[in-house]
Design a protein around this motif. Sequence first.
Motif, PDB file in Angstrom:
ATOM      1  N   THR A  21       0.849  -1.184   0.000  1.00 28.96           N
ATOM      2  CA  THR A  21       0.000   0.000   0.000  1.00 28.96           C
ATOM      3  C   THR A  21       0.893   1.246   0.000  1.00 28.96           C
ATOM      4  N   ARG A  22       0.274   2.420  -0.084  1.00 28.29           N
ATOM      5  CA  ARG A  22       1.044   3.663  -0.051  1.00 28.29           C
ATOM      6  C   ARG A  22       1.338   4.114   1.377  1.00 28.29           C
ATOM      7  N   ALA A  23       0.734   3.451   2.346  1.00 31.41           N
ATOM      8  CA  ALA A  23       0.816   3.917   3.726  1.00 31.41           C
ATOM      9  C   ALA A  23       2.159   3.595   4.371  1.00 31.41           C
ATOM     10  N   THR A  24       2.607   4.504   5.220  1.00 32.59           N
ATOM     11  CA  THR A  24       3.799   4.285   6.032  1.00 32.59           C
ATOM     12  C   THR A  24       3.392   4.323   7.508  1.00 32.59           C
ATOM     13  N   VAL A  25       4.140   3.608   8.323  1.00 27.96           N
ATOM     14  CA  VAL A  25       3.822   3.460   9.739  1.00 27.96           C
ATOM     15  C   VAL A  25       4.647   4.452  10.556  1.00 27.96           C
ATOM     16  N   TYR A  26       3.967   5.203  11.429  1.00 25.86           N
ATOM     17  CA  TYR A  26       4.611   6.203  12.274  1.00 25.86           C
ATOM     18  C   TYR A  26       4.363   5.899  13.749  1.00 25.86           C
ATOM     19  N   ASP A  27       5.316   6.302  14.578  1.00 25.01           N
ATOM     20  CA  ASP A  27       5.115   6.199  16.016  1.00 25.01           C
ATOM     21  C   ASP A  27       4.411   7.455  16.525  1.00 25.01           C
ATOM     22  N   THR A  28       4.326   7.611  17.859  1.00 22.40           N
ATOM     23  CA  THR A  28       3.693   8.776  18.476  1.00 22.40           C
ATOM     24  C   THR A  28       4.587   9.267  19.620  1.00 22.40           C
ATOM     25  N   ARG A  29       4.079  10.218  20.402  1.00 24.71           N
ATOM     26  CA  ARG A  29       4.808  10.669  21.588  1.00 24.71           C
ATOM     27  C   ARG A  29       4.467   9.841  22.821  1.00 24.71           C
ATOM     28  N   LYS A  30       3.762   8.736  22.636  1.00 29.14           N
ATOM     29  CA  LYS A  30       3.419   7.862  23.770  1.00 29.14           C
ATOM     30  C   LYS A  30       4.618   6.973  24.086  1.00 29.14           C
ATOM     31  N   THR A  31       5.642   7.614  24.616  1.00 23.87           N
ATOM     32  CA  THR A  31       6.901   6.932  24.892  1.00 23.87           C
ATOM     33  C   THR A  31       7.189   6.932  26.384  1.00 23.87           C
ATOM     34  N   THR A  32       8.117   6.082  26.806  1.00 21.49           N
ATOM     35  CA  THR A  32       8.544   6.037  28.199  1.00 21.49           C
ATOM     36  C   THR A  32       9.321   7.314  28.518  1.00 21.49           C
ATOM     37  N   PRO A  33       8.937   8.050  29.568  1.00 19.29           N
ATOM     38  CA  PRO A  33       9.662   9.278  29.888  1.00 19.29           C
ATOM     39  C   PRO A  33      11.176   9.048  29.967  1.00 19.29           C
ATOM     40  N   GLY A  34      11.916   9.870  29.237  1.00 16.62           N
ATOM     41  CA  GLY A  34      13.369   9.758  29.202  1.00 16.62           C
ATOM     42  C   GLY A  34      13.897   8.840  28.119  1.00 16.62           C
TER      43      GLY A  34
END
Length: 310
Positions: free
Chosen positions: A140-153
Amino acid sequence: MDPIVNTNFTQVDWSEEVASAARQLISLAIREDVGDACDWTTRCLVPPEAQGSVAIVARQVGVVAGLTVVPLVLEEMGTLVEYRPAATDGDAIERGQTLATLSGSAADILTAERVFLNFLGRLSGIASLTRRYVDAVAGTRATVYDTRKTTPGWRMLEKYAVRCGGGLNHRLGLHRAVMIKDNHVALAAQEGLTLKHSIELVRENLATAGAKVEALEVEVDTLEQLEQVLAASPDIVLLDNMKLDELQRAVAMRDSLAPTVALEASGGVNLDTIGDIARTGVDRISVGALTHSAVALDVGLDWRGSPAAG
């Protein structure tokens, strides 16, 4: 974990920004494990002159990330250990595969073991989960991205691991890009601002401040909002929790009104749904689970005796 078949990903750059973040975490990890004393078990049982050779071994199929952290751990702990990688971050790996070998002071290896394995397990877990999502949108044309829902630090390292898995990074922080989210929209509405006016106000303020950001993105949850936003041509529009037929209509609307605007789907994304979402024609799919729900990959240390014994 299902077999991972895609291995054709480019090597990920290990930037000084990522290395700096790693060093800070390594320092904290050593402090919490050794404290202000030492590894008493090793101190009591292992002669200072004892030498050893070990292999870092994958216990599961997956994608490795964090091998670049290992020598930083050894350096920070002042070890007398030689590190030889047998794989590269971003590689698809098999169960039982040797990822690296270490040789030298047995005491140093034993004391450093848990610190570097924790980094490897956590980051490889993220990379492995990301690769599964990337494989699910193949074709597909879609790409996968992360978010800012990360472990602090841990953000820099976790986003590095996402790249090792073949995903891409959303903004690294609030300072890197503008994203007008639902709460911003609600507050702006109280001031009588439309979505189009909000975008114009952001551009004016950025220009006044002389600020350069990576992108201007706006979140919408209805097609009516999308039509308003497209008139202002932001870089990206995030389509929040839209149904598949709505996503298809959103793509058609974008193609007609503002073909240069990228569309990003978010909400309700998992390994069972991401394929259908990708086939609607959206350009990007953001997945918080890449970092907030990844399970550490099982990585262990196999003792191989003294270097002289092979």
